[in-house]
Motif scaffolding. Structure first.
Motif, PDB file in Angstrom:
ATOM      1  N   GLY A 137       0.835  -1.188   0.000  1.00  0.00           N
ATOM      2  CA  GLY A 137       0.000   0.000   0.000  1.00  0.00           C
ATOM      3  C   GLY A 137       0.871   1.239   0.000  1.00  0.00           C
ATOM      4  O   GLY A 137       2.094   1.156   0.022  1.00  0.00           O
ATOM      5  N   ARG A 138       0.231   2.372  -0.025  1.00  0.00           N
ATOM      6  CA  ARG A 138       0.963   3.639   0.025  1.00  0.00           C
ATOM      7  C   ARG A 138       0.312   4.525   1.063  1.00  0.00           C
ATOM      8  O   ARG A 138      -0.904   4.638   1.126  1.00  0.00           O
ATOM      9  N   TRP A 175       8.422 -18.265  11.148  1.00  0.00           N
ATOM     10  CA  TRP A 175       7.946 -17.368  10.089  1.00  0.00           C
ATOM     11  C   TRP A 175       8.984 -16.273   9.916  1.00  0.00           C
ATOM     12  O   TRP A 175       9.436 -15.687  10.892  1.00  0.00           O
ATOM     13  N   ASP A 176       9.380 -15.998   8.691  1.00  0.00           N
ATOM     14  CA  ASP A 176      10.248 -14.857   8.422  1.00  0.00           C
ATOM     15  C   ASP A 176       9.354 -13.643   8.252  1.00  0.00           C
ATOM     16  O   ASP A 176       8.390 -13.669   7.489  1.00  0.00           O
ATOM     17  N   VAL A 177       9.666 -12.593   8.986  1.00  0.00           N
ATOM     18  CA  VAL A 177       8.869 -11.369   8.944  1.00  0.00           C
ATOM     19  C   VAL A 177       9.750 -10.256   8.389  1.00  0.00           C
ATOM     20  O   VAL A 177      10.821  -9.983   8.915  1.00  0.00           O
ATOM     21  N   TYR A 178       9.304  -9.657   7.317  1.00  0.00           N
ATOM     22  CA  TYR A 178      10.017  -8.534   6.712  1.00  0.00           C
ATOM     23  C   TYR A 178       9.148  -7.294   6.854  1.00  0.00           C
ATOM     24  O   TYR A 178       7.975  -7.320   6.497  1.00  0.00           O
ATOM     25  N   GLY A 179       9.719  -6.253   7.357  1.00  0.00           N
ATOM     26  CA  GLY A 179       9.012  -4.986   7.404  1.00  0.00           C
ATOM     27  C   GLY A 179       9.744  -3.997   6.525  1.00  0.00           C
ATOM     28  O   GLY A 179      10.909  -3.706   6.752  1.00  0.00           O
ATOM     29  N   LEU A 180       9.093  -3.522   5.521  1.00  0.00           N
ATOM     30  CA  LEU A 180       9.708  -2.560   4.606  1.00  0.00           C
ATOM     31  C   LEU A 180       8.883  -1.288   4.602  1.00  0.00           C
ATOM     32  O   LEU A 180       7.681  -1.323   4.342  1.00  0.00           O
ATOM     33  N   VAL A 181       9.506  -0.202   4.903  1.00  0.00           N
ATOM     34  CA  VAL A 181       8.899   1.113   4.736  1.00  0.00           C
ATOM     35  C   VAL A 181       9.846   1.843   3.793  1.00  0.00           C
ATOM     36  O   VAL A 181      10.927   2.269   4.179  1.00  0.00           O
ATOM     37  N   LEU A 182       9.445   1.904   2.519  1.00  0.00           N
ATOM     38  CA  LEU A 182      10.324   2.404   1.467  1.00  0.00           C
ATOM     39  C   LEU A 182       9.787   3.696   0.880  1.00  0.00           C
ATOM     40  O   LEU A 182       8.566   3.850   0.715  1.00  0.00           O
ATOM     41  N   PRO A 183      10.681   4.609   0.533  1.00  0.00           N
ATOM     42  CA  PRO A 183      10.214   5.814  -0.159  1.00  0.00           C
ATOM     43  C   PRO A 183       9.559   5.422  -1.479  1.00  0.00           C
ATOM     44  O   PRO A 183      10.069   4.580  -2.206  1.00  0.00           O
ATOM     45  N   ALA A 184       8.408   6.014  -1.772  1.00  0.00           N
ATOM     46  CA  ALA A 184       7.703   5.739  -3.030  1.00  0.00           C
ATOM     47  C   ALA A 184       8.247   6.641  -4.121  1.00  0.00           C
ATOM     48  O   ALA A 184       8.835   7.683  -3.860  1.00  0.00           O
ATOM     49  N   ARG A 185       8.026   6.210  -5.361  1.00  0.00           N
ATOM     50  CA  ARG A 185       8.350   7.085  -6.484  1.00  0.00           C
ATOM     51  C   ARG A 185       7.444   8.293  -6.424  1.00  0.00           C
ATOM     52  O   ARG A 185       6.241   8.168  -6.154  1.00  0.00           O
ATOM     53  N   ARG A 186       8.004   9.420  -6.680  1.00  0.00           N
ATOM     54  CA  ARG A 186       7.214  10.655  -6.631  1.00  0.00           C
ATOM     55  C   ARG A 186       6.485  10.825  -7.936  1.00  0.00           C
ATOM     56  O   ARG A 186       7.091  10.967  -8.996  1.00  0.00           O
ATOM     57  N   ALA A 187       5.182  10.776  -7.894  1.00  0.00           N
ATOM     58  CA  ALA A 187       4.369  11.036  -9.087  1.00  0.00           C
ATOM     59  C   ALA A 187       4.063  12.527  -9.148  1.00  0.00           C
ATOM     60  O   ALA A 187       3.966  13.192  -8.118  1.00  0.00           O
ATOM     61  N   GLU A 188       3.911  12.998 -10.344  1.00  0.00           N
ATOM     62  CA  GLU A 188       3.528  14.409 -10.503  1.00  0.00           C
ATOM     63  C   GLU A 188       2.100  14.583  -9.981  1.00  0.00           C
ATOM     64  O   GLU A 188       1.227  13.753 -10.261  1.00  0.00           O
ATOM     65  N   PRO A 189       1.851  15.628  -9.210  1.00  0.00           N
ATOM     66  CA  PRO A 189       0.489  15.836  -8.713  1.00  0.00           C
ATOM     67  C   PRO A 189      -0.468  16.109  -9.869  1.00  0.00           C
ATOM     68  O   PRO A 189      -0.067  16.670 -10.904  1.00  0.00           O
TER      69      PRO A 189
END
Length: 191
Positions: A137-138, A175-189
């Protein structure tokens, strides 16, 4: 160097410690030890598919950076090793100081088993299992909110921590648990 905080989190701040983690066998043994396992070099070598002498070398290199430590025991030849904290975090400053190439290598090694884990999930679902998940999600967050989200995710995962292959509730499985909080690509508004 690396230092442990009061909440039992090892924070890697030195780029040289980050580079010491970049080897696949070291990543694998760190995963096991930071999951609460206590292993001898011989036990770890079987898990990591390297020789016991190679694993001893890797464990000593990790110990030199304060990432793992020997457990005092009666047998001097096969003393076990353990994590120095409950969790490990590499700070953005360590990544910056390491440079983009070493930072990328470290991140890719850190998540090397992610693709294999996704394959295991796909196979388990195909076999009829109803466990595991992928989600994407974003969120639009301020820097303070992003920091709060990361801390909340860490706390949630830690609340289930401390269980090992030798000490867990009946019926539990790893269970392997991965938490990723990654910068999203910036879309033009939108205009």
């Amino acid at each position: 160097m690396a230092r442990s905080t009061a909440r039992s989190e090892l924070r890697i701040t030195d780029p040289r410690a980050l580079r010491a983690l970049a080897h696949p066998a070291r990543q694998r043994v760190v995963t096991e030890l930071y999951s609460g396992e206590v292993l001898t070099a011989t036990e770890a070598s079987r898990i990591c598919d390297v020789t016991p002498s190679a694993m001893s070398y890797h464990l000593r290199a990790l110990a030199a950076w304060g990432i793992v430590e020997r457990v005092e025991s009666g047998d001097g030849r096969e003393r076990p090793w353990r994590a120095v904290a409950e969790s490990i975090t590499i700070t953005p400053g360590a990544h910056r100081a390491a440079g983009i190439d070493d930072s990328r290598l470290s991140v890719h090694e850190w998540f090397a088993d992610l693709e294999a884990g996704l394959d295991r999930l796909a196979a388990a679902v195909a076999d009829g299992e109803d466990h595991g998940m992928t989600a994407r999600g974003r969120l639009w967050l301020t820097d303070d909110e992003e920091r709060e989200l990361r801390e909340s995710l860490h706390a949630l995962v830690r609340s289930y921590g401390g269980r090992t292959s030798r000490d867990h509730p009946e019926g539990a499985r790893p269970w392997d648990v991965y938490g990723l909080v990654l910068p999203a690509r910036r879309a033009e508004p939108p205009a």
